[in-house]
Design a protein around this motif. Sequence first.
Motif, PDB file in Angstrom:
ATOM      1  N   GLY A 314       4.615   5.371  -4.264  1.00  0.00           N
ATOM      2  CA  GLY A 314       4.056   5.650  -2.951  1.00  0.00           C
ATOM      3  C   GLY A 314       2.572   5.947  -2.953  1.00  0.00           C
ATOM      4  O   GLY A 314       2.084   6.710  -2.114  1.00  0.00           O
ATOM      5  N   SER A 316       0.769   7.801  -4.870  1.00  0.00           N
ATOM      6  CA  SER A 316       0.528   9.232  -5.012  1.00  0.00           C
ATOM      7  C   SER A 316      -0.753   9.523  -5.772  1.00  0.00           C
ATOM      8  O   SER A 316      -1.199  10.679  -5.812  1.00  0.00           O
ATOM      9  N   LYS A 335       3.530   2.618   0.758  1.00  0.00           N
ATOM     10  CA  LYS A 335       2.278   3.278   1.116  1.00  0.00           C
ATOM     11  C   LYS A 335       2.382   4.809   1.058  1.00  0.00           C
ATOM     12  O   LYS A 335       1.377   5.506   1.177  1.00  0.00           O
ATOM     13  N   SER A 336       3.599   5.317   0.914  1.00  0.00           N
ATOM     14  CA  SER A 336       3.794   6.766   0.896  1.00  0.00           C
ATOM     15  C   SER A 336       4.994   7.103   0.028  1.00  0.00           C
ATOM     16  O   SER A 336       5.799   6.223  -0.326  1.00  0.00           O
TER      17      SER A 336
END
Length: 402
Positions: A314, A316, A335-336
């Motif tokens: 994600g 991070s 994306k997360s």
Amino acid sequence: MSEYILEMNHITKEFSGVKALDDVNLKVRKGEIMAICGENGAGKSTLMNVLSGVYPYGEYTGDIVYNGEVCKFHNIRQSEEKGIVIIHQELALSPFLSVAENVFIGNERQKNGVIDWTETRKQAKNLLSRVGLGDENVNVPVNALGVGKQQLIEIAKALGKKADLLILDEPTAALNDQESAQLLELMLQLKAEGLTCIIISHKLNEISYVADSITIIRDGRTIETLHKGVDDFSEERIIKGMVGRELTNRYPKRENCPIGDVIFAVKNWNVYHPDDGDRQVLKNINIQVRAGEVVGLAGLMGAGRTELAMSLFGQSYGQKITGEILINGKPANLKSVKDAVNHKLAYVSEDRKTYGLVLIDSIKFNMTLSALRNFFSKKGVVDQTKENVESEEYRRRINVKT
């Protein structure tokens, strides 16, 4: 006078009715390096916390005999006044204070209640020389130094407290090979100067090299003590004591584990440093993982292994991330962290206390936290019965004692 500087007799310590230590006995000779070995959860750190007063007298049963005197420590300061100093795995340094300030933190050089900074810097310099950091600037913030040097500063801090018995809990866990070798040589040097050391470590090759004796703890009980020059000090022998059986194959064959199709692929993965957009940390990484396969990522410290894992999970870590992730052959836009979890990816961080766990909450809460939305709730309401049943099953399967 006894040849033993320390005797711990019949030590028992419980947490909520669960015995972390069960009638543990330990003897350490003056001037030796004693290693304590055991699997995770065996009780090694708990035993040292009993010794150092982290767990005060009255919260355990048994006797601590130090230099022939029965001791009843109620806090760390009392044990340090006797010359027992413990260095925990998580270093107890204040990152924004100077090296000199950290060496004497809680043990300040003062006159009439006023810190003598000239004496502080002078004595800090002398102590740092003893641990091989004589050329270090004692005025720089300690967070400007690497973890290896910070570990040595912790030892200098212990020497400043006039330690006679130094306890090191996983001192090389975060160090590279060169830093670890330097620390082990320092231990041998301090031993030659008459200091007694206890080291807790999972690195059996280091223990075999530096220790004079090894006490093995399993399931909260003392199993045996091996002595160099008398007993077998090989890694195989130590492991046998730790697990309670002969390991004919340390890495068992993986049977009935067929390797399937590619289920996870990374193509042309590029990542830049989160604080420096001009510094590329990862360049054109390509990986394929097949069903049933274990893929290892190898490299020196700083090579980018953790950065790769975090950026894939994600995003991070990093910025200006480019490349493609394919899950079961289909592009996945992660994306997360939420996106990663929804795609059934999991990440177990090396820094579990910062990124992995909510330390003030329960084991059950931590086990189910990332899965509450998708697996343990319906229309926003948590199914507590299911949560309790599943968390207890996982606790049993991974052998968490509580």
